[in-house]
Design an enzyme around this catalytic site. Structure first.
Site, PDB file in Angstrom:
ATOM      1  N   SER A 108      -1.812   5.908   2.463  1.00 13.66           N
ATOM      2  CA  SER A 108      -2.473   4.890   3.268  1.00 13.66           C
ATOM      3  C   SER A 108      -2.747   5.454   4.653  1.00 13.66           C
ATOM      4  O   SER A 108      -1.843   5.992   5.295  1.00 13.66           O
ATOM      5  CB  SER A 108      -1.600   3.642   3.368  1.00 13.66           C
ATOM      6  N   HIS A 122     -10.149   3.089   7.711  1.00 16.46           N
ATOM      7  CA  HIS A 122      -9.024   2.874   6.797  1.00 16.46           C
ATOM      8  C   HIS A 122      -9.347   3.537   5.466  1.00 16.46           C
ATOM      9  O   HIS A 122     -10.489   3.531   5.014  1.00 16.46           O
ATOM     10  CB  HIS A 122      -8.805   1.370   6.580  1.00 16.46           C
ATOM     11  N   ASN A 124      -7.127   4.207   1.549  1.00 13.52           N
ATOM     12  CA  ASN A 124      -5.900   4.322   0.771  1.00 13.52           C
ATOM     13  C   ASN A 124      -6.247   4.479  -0.706  1.00 13.52           C
ATOM     14  O   ASN A 124      -7.307   4.034  -1.164  1.00 13.52           O
ATOM     15  CB  ASN A 124      -4.964   3.125   0.987  1.00 13.52           C
ATOM     16  N   HIS A 186     -11.132 -16.979   8.506  1.00 12.55           N
ATOM     17  CA  HIS A 186     -10.976 -17.838   9.680  1.00 12.55           C
ATOM     18  C   HIS A 186     -11.889 -17.421  10.827  1.00 12.55           C
ATOM     19  O   HIS A 186     -12.064 -18.179  11.784  1.00 12.55           O
ATOM     20  CB  HIS A 186      -9.519 -17.887  10.139  1.00 12.55           C
ATOM     21  N   GLY A 269      10.473  -4.870   0.380  1.00 16.81           N
ATOM     22  CA  GLY A 269      11.537  -4.257   1.155  1.00 16.81           C
ATOM     23  C   GLY A 269      11.273  -2.858   1.659  1.00 16.81           C
ATOM     24  O   GLY A 269      12.215  -2.132   1.989  1.00 16.81           O
ATOM     25  N   ASN A 271      10.042   0.069   4.371  1.00 15.07           N
ATOM     26  CA  ASN A 271      10.250   0.234   5.802  1.00 15.07           C
ATOM     27  C   ASN A 271       9.163  -0.504   6.584  1.00 15.07           C
ATOM     28  O   ASN A 271       7.981  -0.190   6.446  1.00 15.07           O
ATOM     29  CB  ASN A 271      10.233   1.738   6.130  1.00 15.07           C
TER      30      ASN A 271
END
Length: 286
Positions: A108, A122, A124, A186, A269, A271
């Site tokens: 990523s 970006h 990935n 939004h 979970g 990092n």
């Protein structure tokens, strides 16, 4: 399927690491080319996931070209929690309630640039496996705060060439998917000028799907480097910087509210520093 896929998992994980090394080398070379007393260099640190696996964060801060760029790799495994199981089941992954084991590996990248005329970007790619299914996903999208049509055309053209080498319908499909995925409801607008996005790619031919994912990764540098090199020396005003910082706020909103990778990383979970690497170093809201 578990035994058959062990070597494939290793190949995919090794490829993502190799791609990371290629990108780090290229971007440090760009920093050196641009001169300056202290060209930016990546700091690589390990990341651990307590319930299985980990990876590496490669982050460059306050360089000549890049204000902040992260290129993370990870290979994680374990058992999906209830929320992640439900999300997978909603996407049509079978058998999660009976055997919620998973394995995932990927790369990523998010780059935030010093010069407002250089677009953020970006990229990935990833492979996901369960005892019941496997798939690839990924893509790349360009996020200029000041758009230049020729830059957008080059970026899309390079990605289209990578797609066309594998299937005639891939570019149109995955461009449309990116336009939908990288939209901010939004705000009623896209976060950038798009690119390609794909997920759940399983044609039944693992080798072909892996080869396509590799092509997407290889296309990134030729898609992005020429655009960056074209804009590095563009004069930037204080107004341009304000435009950049406000656009970064838009980018941060998207990543925190909608991005699948952010949600999955935090829910499983991983990092949090690695998961939130994509956030810009400085942004503004009004």
């Amino acid at each position: 399927m578990t035994d058959d896929f062990e070597s494939r998992k290793s190949r995919a994980s090794a490829w993502f690491r190799d791609l990371r090394d290629q990108i780090v080398t290229a971007f440090e070379g760009l920093e050196t080319q641009q001169g300056g007393a202290a060209p930016g260099r990546f700091e690589i640190t390990p990341t651990l996931r307590e319930s299985g696996g980990g990876g590496e964060m490669a982050v460059l801060r306050n360089g000549t070209v890049f204000e902040k760029i992260g290129v993370n790799i990870s290979t994680v495994f374990g058992t999906l929690g209830d929320r992640a199981q439900k999300a997978m089941a909603a996407r049509g992954v079978p058998g999660m309630a009976d055997d919620p084991r998973f394995w995932a590996s990927g790369i990523s990248l998010v780059a935030h640039m010093q010069n407002p005329h250089c677009p953020a970007v970006h990229m990935n790619t990833r492979m996901f496996w369960t005892p019941h299914a496997w798939w690839f996903g990924g893509g790349a999208d360009l996020n200029p705060c000041i758009e230049y049509p020729e830059d957008t055309a080059h970026f899309h053209g390079t990605l289209q060439a990578a797609c066309d080498a594998h299937a005639p319908d891939y570019y149109a499909r995955f461009k449309a998917w990116a336009d939908e995925y990288f939209f901010i409801p939004h705000r009623g607008r896209a976060r950038g000028v798009g690119g390609i996005f794909y997920d759940d790619l399983n044609t039944g031919d693992w080798e072909a799907d892996f080869a396509f994912t590799q092509s997407v990764g290889r296309a990134f540098l030729p898609a992005f480097l020429p655009v960056t090199e074209r804009r590095i020396a563009s004069p930037a005003s204080a107004e341009d910087r304000e435009t950049q910082l406000r656009h970064r706020g838009l980018y941060a909103e998207y990543n925190l509210v909608y991005d699948r990778g952010t949600k999955f990383g935090l829910e499983t979970g991983h990092n949090p520093e690695a998961v939130l690497m994509s956030l810009p170093p400085v942004a503004k809201w009004y």
